[in-house]
Design a protein around this motif. Sequence first.
Motif, mmCIF file in Angstrom:
data_model
loop_
_atom_site.group_PDB
_atom_site.id
_atom_site.type_symbol
_atom_site.label_atom_id
_atom_site.label_comp_id
_atom_site.label_asym_id
_atom_site.label_seq_id
_atom_site.Cartn_x
_atom_site.Cartn_y
_atom_site.Cartn_z
ATOM 1 N N LEU A 1 45.407 59.823 63.554
ATOM 2 C CA LEU A 1 44.759 59.469 64.816
ATOM 3 C C LEU A 1 45.349 60.212 65.997
ATOM 4 O O LEU A 1 44.701 60.383 67.012
ATOM 5 C CB LEU A 1 44.861 57.956 65.042
ATOM 6 N N ASP B 1 38.376 65.058 63.946
ATOM 7 C CA ASP B 1 37.189 64.317 63.575
ATOM 8 C C ASP B 1 37.295 64.002 62.080
ATOM 9 O O ASP B 1 37.417 64.910 61.263
ATOM 10 C CB ASP B 1 35.945 65.155 63.881
ATOM 11 N N SER B 2 37.240 62.746 61.729
ATOM 12 C CA SER B 2 37.397 62.351 60.334
ATOM 13 C C SER B 2 36.100 62.442 59.544
ATOM 14 O O SER B 2 36.092 62.217 58.335
ATOM 15 C CB SER B 2 37.950 60.929 60.267
ATOM 16 N N ARG C 1 41.781 51.066 66.207
ATOM 17 C CA ARG C 1 41.285 52.403 66.551
ATOM 18 C C ARG C 1 40.610 53.053 65.352
ATOM 19 O O ARG C 1 39.561 53.689 65.479
ATOM 20 C CB ARG C 1 42.425 53.295 67.038
ATOM 21 N N SER D 1 37.323 51.369 64.752
ATOM 22 C CA SER D 1 36.393 51.816 65.783
ATOM 23 C C SER D 1 35.877 53.224 65.491
ATOM 24 O O SER D 1 34.696 53.515 65.644
ATOM 25 C CB SER D 1 37.083 51.776 67.144
ATOM 26 N N GLU D 2 36.779 54.113 65.068
ATOM 27 C CA GLU D 2 36.382 55.488 64.761
ATOM 28 C C GLU D 2 35.404 55.534 63.595
ATOM 29 O O GLU D 2 34.530 56.392 63.539
ATOM 30 C CB GLU D 2 37.608 56.334 64.434
#
Length: 129
Positions: A5, A10-11, A60, A63-64
């Motif tokens: 993170l 970008d995952s 987080r 959320s991502e």
Amino acid sequence: MPIALDHGRDSNEALKIARVLADEGAKITALHVMEEVPSYVAQYLPEGQMEANEKELKNRLISELAGVAGVEVAVIAGHAGHTIVDYAAHNEIDCIVVASHRPGLQDYFLGSTAARVVRHAPCAVHVSR
């Protein structure tokens, strides 16, 4: 699928790769490794700070990955390379999808997280750039 993170990556690309490699019904875990705080520093942190940090990082990550079905989220503390390998060994992981950056001079001396995972993982590893 380790997700850093703190690197602003970008995952989605790793998630796409994981889905392609996964068998139908496979479990995909998005894993973030929170670097451990040395004990000589931890003693000066407010009580519960590490747990609060872990909860914030997990939120987080959730959320991502909002709206992505079938992905489990995990946040654990440790050294990234070692901890990813240990997590895979203790959780019956079949394949690790890990992102790598373009190697710089420091990587030849210190080794990157991806390189450590490739060398020591108990399962297949897919490295994406």
